[in-house]
Design a protein around this motif. Sequence first.
Motif, PDB file in Angstrom:
ATOM      1  N   ILE A   7       0.832  -1.204   0.000  1.00 34.20           N
ATOM      2  CA  ILE A   7       0.000   0.000   0.000  1.00 34.20           C
ATOM      3  C   ILE A   7       0.866   1.253   0.000  1.00 34.20           C
ATOM      4  CG2 ILE A   7      -1.645   1.342   1.355  1.00 34.20           C
ATOM      5  CD1 ILE A   7      -2.895  -1.002  -0.077  1.00 34.20           C
ATOM      6  N   ARG A   8       1.913   1.243   0.819  1.00 31.91           N
ATOM      7  CA  ARG A   8       2.808   2.394   0.879  1.00 31.91           C
ATOM      8  C   ARG A   8       3.517   2.622  -0.464  1.00 31.91           C
ATOM      9  NH1 ARG A   8       5.202   1.175   5.264  1.00 31.91           N
ATOM     10  NH2 ARG A   8       7.010   0.093   4.397  1.00 31.91           N
ATOM     11  N   THR A   9       3.974   1.533  -1.079  1.00 37.61           N
ATOM     12  CA  THR A   9       4.638   1.652  -2.385  1.00 37.61           C
ATOM     13  C   THR A   9       3.674   2.171  -3.441  1.00 37.61           C
ATOM     14  OG1 THR A   9       6.084  -0.211  -1.820  1.00 37.61           O
ATOM     15  CG2 THR A   9       5.947   0.405  -4.130  1.00 37.61           C
ATOM     16  N   ALA A  10       2.429   1.667  -3.410  1.00 42.16           N
ATOM     17  CA  ALA A  10       1.427   2.119  -4.386  1.00 42.16           C
ATOM     18  C   ALA A  10       1.146   3.612  -4.229  1.00 42.16           C
ATOM     19  CB  ALA A  10       0.147   1.309  -4.209  1.00 42.16           C
ATOM     20  N   LEU A  11       1.010   4.068  -2.996  1.00 46.36           N
ATOM     21  CA  LEU A  11       0.743   5.494  -2.766  1.00 46.36           C
ATOM     22  C   LEU A  11       1.918   6.353  -3.223  1.00 46.36           C
ATOM     23  CD1 LEU A  11      -0.972   5.367   0.748  1.00 46.36           C
ATOM     24  CD2 LEU A  11      -2.049   5.846  -1.461  1.00 46.36           C
ATOM     25  N   ILE A  12       3.142   5.882  -2.964  1.00 47.69           N
ATOM     26  CA  ILE A  12       4.324   6.645  -3.382  1.00 47.69           C
ATOM     27  C   ILE A  12       4.380   6.756  -4.902  1.00 47.69           C
ATOM     28  CG2 ILE A  12       6.847   6.598  -3.461  1.00 47.69           C
ATOM     29  CD1 ILE A  12       6.795   5.366  -0.667  1.00 47.69           C
ATOM     30  N   LEU A  13       4.132   5.645  -5.592  1.00 47.67           N
ATOM     31  CA  LEU A  13       4.185   5.669  -7.056  1.00 47.67           C
ATOM     32  C   LEU A  13       3.065   6.523  -7.646  1.00 47.67           C
ATOM     33  CD1 LEU A  13       5.109   1.931  -7.792  1.00 47.67           C
ATOM     34  CD2 LEU A  13       6.556   3.951  -8.102  1.00 47.67           C
ATOM     35  N   MET A  14       1.883   6.469  -7.040  1.00 50.95           N
ATOM     36  CA  MET A  14       0.797   7.327  -7.521  1.00 50.95           C
ATOM     37  C   MET A  14       1.138   8.804  -7.338  1.00 50.95           C
ATOM     38  SD  MET A  14      -2.664   5.332  -6.290  1.00 50.95           S
ATOM     39  CE  MET A  14      -3.725   6.612  -6.965  1.00 50.95           C
ATOM     40  N   LEU A  15       1.704   9.131  -6.177  1.00 52.54           N
ATOM     41  CA  LEU A  15       2.115  10.527  -5.954  1.00 52.54           C
ATOM     42  C   LEU A  15       3.214  10.938  -6.933  1.00 52.54           C
ATOM     43  CD1 LEU A  15       2.151  10.653  -2.045  1.00 52.54           C
ATOM     44  CD2 LEU A  15       0.506  11.745  -3.584  1.00 52.54           C
ATOM     45  N   MET A  16       4.113  10.001  -7.252  1.00 54.46           N
ATOM     46  CA  MET A  16       5.153  10.293  -8.244  1.00 54.46           C
ATOM     47  C   MET A  16       4.535  10.537  -9.622  1.00 54.46           C
ATOM     48  SD  MET A  16       8.165   7.579  -7.177  1.00 54.46           S
ATOM     49  CE  MET A  16       9.135   8.014  -8.622  1.00 54.46           C
ATOM     50  N   TYR A  17       3.545   9.742  -9.990  1.00 51.49           N
ATOM     51  CA  TYR A  17       2.866   9.929 -11.275  1.00 51.49           C
ATOM     52  C   TYR A  17       2.189  11.301 -11.316  1.00 51.49           C
ATOM     53  CZ  TYR A  17      -0.021   8.805 -15.359  1.00 51.49           C
ATOM     54  OH  TYR A  17      -0.612   8.803 -16.611  1.00 51.49           O
ATOM     55  N   ILE A  18       1.445  11.604 -10.253  1.00 51.45           N
ATOM     56  CA  ILE A  18       0.728  12.888 -10.220  1.00 51.45           C
ATOM     57  C   ILE A  18       1.730  14.042 -10.220  1.00 51.45           C
ATOM     58  CG2 ILE A  18      -0.800  14.329  -8.816  1.00 51.45           C
ATOM     59  CD1 ILE A  18      -2.107  11.705  -7.833  1.00 51.45           C
ATOM     60  N   GLY A  19       2.800  13.915  -9.417  1.00 53.62           N
ATOM     61  CA  GLY A  19       3.802  14.969  -9.366  1.00 53.62           C
ATOM     62  C   GLY A  19       4.501  15.156 -10.695  1.00 53.62           C
ATOM     63  N   ALA A  20       4.874  14.022 -11.365  1.00 50.65           N
ATOM     64  CA  ALA A  20       5.531  14.121 -12.664  1.00 50.65           C
ATOM     65  C   ALA A  20       4.607  14.740 -13.704  1.00 50.65           C
ATOM     66  CB  ALA A  20       5.988  12.734 -13.127  1.00 50.65           C
ATOM     67  N   GLY A  21       3.291  14.370 -13.633  1.00 49.59           N
ATOM     68  CA  GLY A  21       2.346  14.946 -14.578  1.00 49.59           C
ATOM     69  C   GLY A  21       2.176  16.450 -14.387  1.00 49.59           C
ATOM     70  N   LEU A  22       1.985  16.875 -13.160  1.00 48.14           N
ATOM     71  CA  LEU A  22       1.821  18.310 -12.888  1.00 48.14           C
ATOM     72  C   LEU A  22       3.089  19.081 -13.251  1.00 48.14           C
ATOM     73  CD1 LEU A  22      -0.075  18.131  -9.464  1.00 48.14           C
ATOM     74  CD2 LEU A  22      -1.039  18.663 -11.717  1.00 48.14           C
ATOM     75  N   TRP A  23       4.240  18.503 -12.923  1.00 50.18           N
ATOM     76  CA  TRP A  23       5.512  19.151 -13.268  1.00 50.18           C
ATOM     77  C   TRP A  23       5.646  19.312 -14.775  1.00 50.18           C
ATOM     78  CZ3 TRP A  23       9.701  21.736 -11.661  1.00 50.18           C
ATOM     79  CH2 TRP A  23      10.852  21.690 -12.431  1.00 50.18           C
ATOM     80  N   SER A  24       5.323  18.254 -15.522  1.00 50.86           N
ATOM     81  CA  SER A  24       5.442  18.310 -16.982  1.00 50.86           C
ATOM     82  C   SER A  24       4.516  19.359 -17.573  1.00 50.86           C
ATOM     83  CB  SER A  24       5.132  16.935 -17.580  1.00 50.86           C
ATOM     84  OG  SER A  24       6.042  15.954 -17.109  1.00 50.86           O
ATOM     85  N   ILE A  25       3.308  19.445 -17.053  1.00 51.21           N
ATOM     86  CA  ILE A  25       2.343  20.428 -17.576  1.00 51.21           C
ATOM     87  C   ILE A  25       2.804  21.841 -17.276  1.00 51.21           C
ATOM     88  CG2 ILE A  25      -0.016  21.287 -17.325  1.00 51.21           C
ATOM     89  CD1 ILE A  25      -0.848  18.352 -16.797  1.00 51.21           C
ATOM     90  N   GLN A  26       3.353  22.036 -16.090  1.00 50.77           N
ATOM     91  CA  GLN A  26       3.820  23.371 -15.716  1.00 50.77           C
ATOM     92  C   GLN A  26       5.043  23.799 -16.528  1.00 50.77           C
ATOM     93  OE1 GLN A  26       2.266  25.542 -13.707  1.00 50.77           O
ATOM     94  NE2 GLN A  26       0.650  23.989 -13.515  1.00 50.77           N
ATOM     95  N   LEU A  27       5.873  22.834 -16.930  1.00 53.15           N
ATOM     96  CA  LEU A  27       7.060  23.182 -17.717  1.00 53.15           C
ATOM     97  C   LEU A  27       6.676  23.770 -19.063  1.00 53.15           C
ATOM     98  CD1 LEU A  27       9.635  20.270 -17.203  1.00 53.15           C
ATOM     99  CD2 LEU A  27       9.622  22.529 -16.173  1.00 53.15           C
ATOM    100  N   GLY A  28       5.790  23.113 -19.741  1.00 49.34           N
ATOM    101  CA  GLY A  28       5.394  23.594 -21.067  1.00 49.34           C
ATOM    102  C   GLY A  28       4.277  22.747 -21.623  1.00 49.34           C
ATOM    103  N   SER A  29       3.292  23.381 -22.269  1.00 50.86           N
ATOM    104  CA  SER A  29       2.121  22.681 -22.784  1.00 50.86           C
ATOM    105  C   SER A  29       1.946  22.975 -24.260  1.00 50.86           C
ATOM    106  CB  SER A  29       0.868  23.089 -22.004  1.00 50.86           C
ATOM    107  OG  SER A  29      -0.277  22.509 -22.576  1.00 50.86           O
ATOM    108  N   LEU A  30       1.470  21.951 -24.994  1.00 51.90           N
ATOM    109  CA  LEU A  30       1.254  22.106 -26.427  1.00 51.90           C
ATOM    110  C   LEU A  30      -0.043  22.850 -26.735  1.00 51.90           C
ATOM    111  CD1 LEU A  30       2.234  18.466 -27.531  1.00 51.90           C
ATOM    112  CD2 LEU A  30       3.636  20.525 -27.704  1.00 51.90           C
ATOM    113  N   ASN A  31      -1.001  22.810 -25.809  1.00 54.28           N
ATOM    114  CA  ASN A  31      -2.309  23.410 -26.089  1.00 54.28           C
ATOM    115  C   ASN A  31      -2.745  24.399 -25.017  1.00 54.28           C
ATOM    116  OD1 ASN A  31      -2.661  21.563 -24.042  1.00 54.28           O
ATOM    117  ND2 ASN A  31      -4.679  20.874 -24.739  1.00 54.28           N
ATOM    118  N   GLY A  32      -1.789  24.813 -24.184  1.00 49.77           N
ATOM    119  CA  GLY A  32      -2.166  25.704 -23.092  1.00 49.77           C
ATOM    120  C   GLY A  32      -2.920  24.991 -22.005  1.00 49.77           C
ATOM    121  N   GLY A  33      -3.002  23.654 -22.106  1.00 52.93           N
ATOM    122  CA  GLY A  33      -3.731  22.864 -21.112  1.00 52.93           C
ATOM    123  C   GLY A  33      -2.864  21.769 -20.549  1.00 52.93           C
TER     124      GLY A  33
END
Length: 503
Positions: A7-33
Amino acid sequence: MNFIHSIRTALILMLMYIGAGLWSIQLGSLNGGNLAVMWLASGIGLIIMIHMGRIAPYLVFLSSFAVNTPFYIGKAGLDAHAVLLIGLATALIDMSQSLIARNYYQQFAQSYPQENAIPATVLPRYWLQISLIPAAFTSPLLVLLQHHTGLMHHAGVLELGQSMLSLTLSDTAGILLLVPVYQSWLAKRLISTLKQAWLPLLGLTLFLLLALWLRALMILVLPIMLYIAVRYLQAGVGLALLLMSQLCVIGTAQGYGQFASGSTSWAFFNLQIFIFATMLTLQYLASMQLELKQRYQALEYEIALRTEALTEANGRLLEQATTDELTQVPNRREWQRRCAEAIVRSRRYKDPLSIIMLDIDHFKRINDEHGHLAGDLLLKCLSQRCSKNLREIDTFARWGGEEFVILLPETDEAHALIVAEKLRHAVGTEPILSEGQTPISITISLGVTSLSMIDLTLDDLLRRADEALYAAKSAGRNCAISYAQLRTHFLHADPDADPNPEA
């Protein structure tokens, strides 16, 4: 305990996915979204699929839904129902991409079970199947979904195609950037590489920041990357590429760097092509360098094994050339070599040196009565008994037939005669047991002499020892006589003594 860990590993990986996604969107977006220029969440998605087993698709689905859905709220007049449906559809597309990538990854894992062990010749197919094909299947669906719902506005087919290609490169790069880092972490090389390569990575960061300001310097980043690839292999390249890609996206989004010219979409597209080409080149180079290193280590190991085998073979050959096959004591040639060296040392340091010549009494009769096998056993046992009663610096050797010679360094003639009597007693007091036969009692005769200043060669020493041995046999055998005794006491020997004693 395992359940809690999972459970702890799953939560860490999910937070990593969400964090990586938000970070990527904030860096630069192709459609402003939410269509990022560099979608790192695709790499985290594949890592979740590899690491979490059966529950992995649900984790990726939930993580993607949590990242993407908030960006649809309030866009293009979408109501809550539409936002929910688009969020679910986006999460389903991302989950499908990770599933396809995992299936290909498992095929490679079965063929190449060791981490980072994929040969360079197989690497293009590896890139194609675990990253490009999954992204090429799913990214167009996401672009079409956003275009159909009004989240993307395009003037024509060309712009739509460019968006599909850019998103495909974005998802592909996310996998190719993070999976090598993950593999290095599994192989327990990531932290050690980071400790070793922190200075080149810091230099790369500073140079990239300078190159974003002075565009012409961007080309000079490549030598630094090449050095890291050759020196630190996949782990170093993974860290360097991840660092370079993020800094380049930030700089381009802010209007800095070589690619920040023209429209934003074309600037990001050119940056993606540059990062993609650099990434493939350096990863291929690092893989080739690792193969060369492994082949060199395998070659060194093979050379070491063959050298060891050759040394053992040479040792066996030397032993065969210097050891008597039957008795396993030094042979005549080896004894002569050692004796010549001992004579040189004796004369240099003024130390005494003596030799003993030994012969088994009535050996021919023993062979005739008990057989040659018994005679061979007798020779072996005699060699063992005599060797046990000598010092380590002494050399007991077989001269030929039933004759043996003994080298006694640092021993004068009087003490050599004492050694000869000791050997005669050790041999004559206990019979030799032959398997399946009656015990055999033997005696030996010994001639002793020592090195003299007038000796020109080893033959002079051997001649005197042989004369002393002849005298011992003439005196009735089973005795030891020194050459000095021969000169003083046997000049007037009994004229009735046998002049030709039996060997």
